[in-house]
Design an enzyme around this catalytic site. Structure first.
Site, short mmCIF file in Angstrom:
data_model
loop_
_atom_site.label_atom_id
_atom_site.label_comp_id
_atom_site.label_asym_id
_atom_site.label_seq_id
_atom_site.Cartn_x
_atom_site.Cartn_y
_atom_site.Cartn_z
N GLY A 111 -33.38 4.37 38.81
CA GLY A 111 -32.12 5.07 38.60
C GLY A 111 -30.93 4.16 38.82
CG ASN A 145 -37.07 7.96 41.61
OD1 ASN A 145 -36.47 8.92 42.07
ND2 ASN A 145 -36.44 6.95 41.08
CB CYS A 148 -30.84 18.44 41.87
SG CYS A 148 -29.08 18.21 42.14
#
Ligand SMILES: Cc1cc2nc3c(=O)[nH]c(=O)nc-3n(C[C@H](O)[C@H](O)[C@H](O)COP(=O)(O)O)c2cc1C
Length: 329
Positions: A228, A204, A102
């Site tokens: 996502g 990803n 994050c």
């Protein structure tokens, strides 16, 4: 076929990314219906879990029809991470994922999320503490490194595997990139091709079409893909990609009625899970995505995001179907 501990996944699984304020049970239910093979909760603060904060606790909600499902935690303190791993274990998810990716300041400043990319020793200690305190398979999601000049994913992957993680998802950006630039999968492929690495490696970043998914599947030889943003308001992406892999053909795009049904279900399930008021308000940010690309939709969108009453809101959905029936877009 990739395995994460006892979890057997289909060949080249498609994973739904953990996304704060998005990957909650109502949204996961939609993604599951439309082909997601493995899903994660939004990230949960280890400190919040220990404090028993209601918001953190609620994020532990999982349902049997979602399985396999992982719960993701973050934090910068070994003891807090170990304790929260125990709390997570009690709700029996299929796996526990640690967020080391994050990039937002409030997380990084506490030495959590992507903050630990600058301190691999700490990252290893945090991971070890979690692995030691739970029977669940532990996985990690991270980025390539702190910035372009400090890409350390090769070392990170080896060291985290050595302390017992059972899969690794890599977002092909550095922390410094935040969400800018593009996700560079060549680094992810290098980790996968490292002969020392034997755990599944998932790629990803920026997968937003069946074509791109197929191109990256063929080009980078990973164990699966995590998706996502492309799934927000478009849960069909999972089955569209699977169909394209199998046939080389595109599934028909969702009709307006499909979109209304998905948005309505999302709303109904959100109201059920969060309560009516919060369900209605928090659903508002999703309508633009569900109805993207529909011409002359502004008036309806305005009504969807300003109507407070459940029945009136369901009425707007009916009106949308009536007004747009037969319109091809
Ligand atoms: C709204 C939003 C919330 C996110 N929250 C999380 C999170 O809670 N945990 C996490 O590991 N990554 C989080 N991410 C990052 C995504 O999981 C993913 O790595 C990133 O969006 C790149 O994948 P994509 O290009 O397929 O969207 C978030 C991303 C977005 C857009």
């Amino acid at each position: 076929m990739p395995k994460i501990g006892p979890i057997e996944l289909p060949d080249f699984p498609l994973l739904l990314a953990p996304m704060e304020d998005v990957s909650d049970p109502p949204f996961r239910r939609l993604c599951k219906m439309h082909g997601a093979d493995l899903m994660y909760s939004e990230f949960i603060s280890s400190e919040g879990l220990i404090r028993d904060a209601i918001k953190s606790r609620m994020k532990l909600d999982i349902f049997d029809y979602e399985r396999p499902v992982g719960i993701q935690i973050f934090g910068g303190d070994e003891e807090a991470m170990a304790m929260s791993a125990k709390i997570v274990e009690a709700v029996e998810p299929d796996l526990l994922d640690i967020n080391f990716g994050c990039p937002v300041k409030k997380v990084v400043c506490k030495g959590a999320g992507a903050g630990v990319l600058k301190d691999v020793d700490l990252m290893v200690r945090l991971t070890k503490a979690v692995v030691k305190s739970t029977h669940l398979p532990v996985t990690v999601k991270t980025r390539l490194g702190w910035d372009e000049s400090s890409i350390n994913i090769d070392e990170v992957a080896e060291r985290l595997q050595d302390v017992g993680i059972q899969a690794l998802t890599i977002h092909g950006r550095t922390r410094a990139q935040m969400y800018k630039g593009h996700s560079d999968w060549t680094h992810i492929a290098r980790v996968k091709n490292n002969p020392r690495i034997h755990i599944p490696i998932f790629g990803n970043g920026d997968i937003d079409s069946p074509e791109k998914a197929l191109e990256y599947k063929n080009k980078f030889g990973l164990d699966g893909i995590m998706i996502g943003r492309a799934a927000i308001g478009y849960p069909w992406i999972f089955n569209e990609i699977k169909h394209f892999f199998q046939t080389g053909q595109h599934l028909p795009v969702p009709t307006l009625v499909d979109r209304v049904e998905a948005a309505r279900n999302h709303l109904l399930w959100s109201m059920e899970w969060k309560g009516e008021r919060l369900g209605i308000v928090e659903m508002r940010r999703h309508y633009t995505n569900y109805f993207k690309g529909i011409p002359n939709f502004k008036e309806y969108k305005n009504r969807l995001v300003t109507t407070d009453d459940r029945e009136a809101l369901l009425g707007v959905f009916e009106e949308i179907i009536e007004s747009f029936s037969g319109v091809v877009f």
